[in-house]
Design an enzyme around this catalytic site. Sequence first.
Site, PDB file in Angstrom:
ATOM      1  N   HIS A 132      -0.379  25.509  19.651  1.00  0.00           N
ATOM      2  CA  HIS A 132      -0.968  26.036  20.880  1.00  0.00           C
ATOM      3  C   HIS A 132      -1.757  24.979  21.658  1.00  0.00           C
ATOM      4  O   HIS A 132      -2.081  25.184  22.826  1.00  0.00           O
ATOM      5  CB  HIS A 132      -1.843  27.270  20.596  1.00  0.00           C
ATOM      6  CG  HIS A 132      -3.161  26.983  19.953  1.00  0.00           C
ATOM      7  ND1 HIS A 132      -3.407  27.174  18.602  1.00  0.00           N
ATOM      8  CD2 HIS A 132      -4.334  26.539  20.459  1.00  0.00           C
ATOM      9  CE1 HIS A 132      -4.654  26.877  18.324  1.00  0.00           C
ATOM     10  NE2 HIS A 132      -5.243  26.485  19.443  1.00  0.00           N
ATOM     11  N   ASP A 162       2.082  27.734  13.865  1.00  0.00           N
ATOM     12  CA  ASP A 162       1.178  27.118  14.836  1.00  0.00           C
ATOM     13  C   ASP A 162       0.930  25.650  14.498  1.00  0.00           C
ATOM     14  O   ASP A 162      -0.189  25.153  14.601  1.00  0.00           O
ATOM     15  CB  ASP A 162      -0.155  27.875  14.910  1.00  0.00           C
ATOM     16  CG  ASP A 162      -0.974  27.483  16.140  1.00  0.00           C
ATOM     17  OD1 ASP A 162      -0.384  26.963  17.107  1.00  0.00           O
ATOM     18  OD2 ASP A 162      -2.211  27.683  16.124  1.00  0.00           O
ATOM     19  N   SER A 240      -9.494  23.024  17.825  1.00  0.00           N
ATOM     20  CA  SER A 240      -8.151  23.385  17.387  1.00  0.00           C
ATOM     21  C   SER A 240      -7.318  22.133  17.115  1.00  0.00           C
ATOM     22  O   SER A 240      -7.244  21.237  17.953  1.00  0.00           O
ATOM     23  CB  SER A 240      -7.453  24.229  18.449  1.00  0.00           C
ATOM     24  OG  SER A 240      -7.991  25.523  18.497  1.00  0.00           O
TER      25      SER A 240
END
Length: 499
Positions: A132, A162, A240
């Site tokens: 992402h 992911d 992230s």
Amino acid sequence: MKFKLFPVIVTAALTSVLTLFAAAYLAPVIKGTNVPYFEMAGSSAKAPVKFAGYDNNSISTAGAINFEAAAAGSVKAVVHIKTTTQGRTVIASSNDMFSRMFGPQQYYIPPQQESGSGVVISQDGYIVTNNHVVANGDDVEVTFNDRYTTKAKVVGADPSTDIAVLKVDRKNLSYLEFGNSDDAHVGQWVLAVGYPLSLDATVTAGIISAKGRSIGVNKQSSTAIESFIQTDAAVNPGNSGGALVNTAGQLIGINSAIASPTGSYAGYSYAIPSNMVRKAVNDLIKYGSVQRAYMGIEYIDGTKAGSEAVSKYGLDKSNGVYVNRIVPNSGAAKAGLQKGDFITHINGQPVNNQSEVQEQVANFRPGDNVSVNYLRDGQPHTTTVQLTNLNLTTEIVKGEGSAKILGATFRCLNENEKSQYHIKGGVVVSDPGYGTFAKQTQAPKGFIITSINNAAISSLNDFQQALAQGNSFQFGGIYPGRQGIYYFGLNNVDAFDGD
């Protein structure tokens, strides 16, 4: 006496020097491959590339509350990632009166920039991050701890886990070695390293507060695999793709999400286990897509089941995961598993919920054999299951491969097609055939499927996994040369009906 020993000492010294010389210069020749394969630290398996630590020096285990060594090495190996999405015009196709009179409406989406973190995992420039973080970017830029900035190529990405792999053209980088996330335990100290809120490299500390967490945060795929390591190390937007490391400085997770009512850190953060990351990385580099293994069972998660199901199946009386259905001709069927069994361990690792089963199976490829412990009528048993792909074969599915499902043949988009149609991925109907797919959809050859039940489809693995989740689907996609997104449905179908 001393004179007699002198030749012996000299001979021994020369022999040692020659041995070290031969080991250093002949080992690369003997290995004979340039394909990286990432192993856990301390693994006895031989790897073509050695990943021993940061700056080629392993960091010794730090004290219980002293993170200086682990932090110093980790900061050097964590990078800042910036992605840029170019401005573009979107045409909304509709059949309303306004569109019929004045034509389709056009909208301009201005350029956008997002940022996240990544972890260098090899000296020659392989970097792992979250899908992402880079999924919407047209350009990806990486900034290292020494301020050096360069463009990065996306080697491959997997929305289900992911995970994405990047490659930069730079040598002799500091990097992190993979630890064994199965050995991580609740209460263990960990560090989260990344670039939160567009700040410089930041290190926070906490403990592992839970494992095997599924929080439903991954909406990128209809077949998301979530089995997070939950910690209380502070993680914020921008973290992230950053590193979760143990006190030995080993990578045991990739920070991916936070649980927060405000969008900022509020007590819990979540990381993808390093064993799942390592397997995904190796698959993406070698095959272009993650090889998804499949046991061939449907199960009931006792932690999510209602009181009626708990009582009906005795979920409160047995450990493990209740087997509710066995797919015919699957590995589980051939291994003798039956409806009503409780699976308690996979390859020696305990499994008590759906997330833990997914995590363990995700560590393997089609064709691998796994040991399965289960209870039947309260009695313990052990069997070996050969995992398959969703076609119930052990063949490897490469990123550019094809598959026949529901009587039709599908293939992945190639890079030229992605660029031409301005889409990130999809599955092309290369031959509609004469089976269920053709009869219900009448989709012609060349139609590009980009979503199933509103979840993005980027690869054949995504496509196959989505079809295994139910029997009614809404397909979204595009016709090359036409404007807008088109939808059609399939109802009461079984992806394994073989027609």
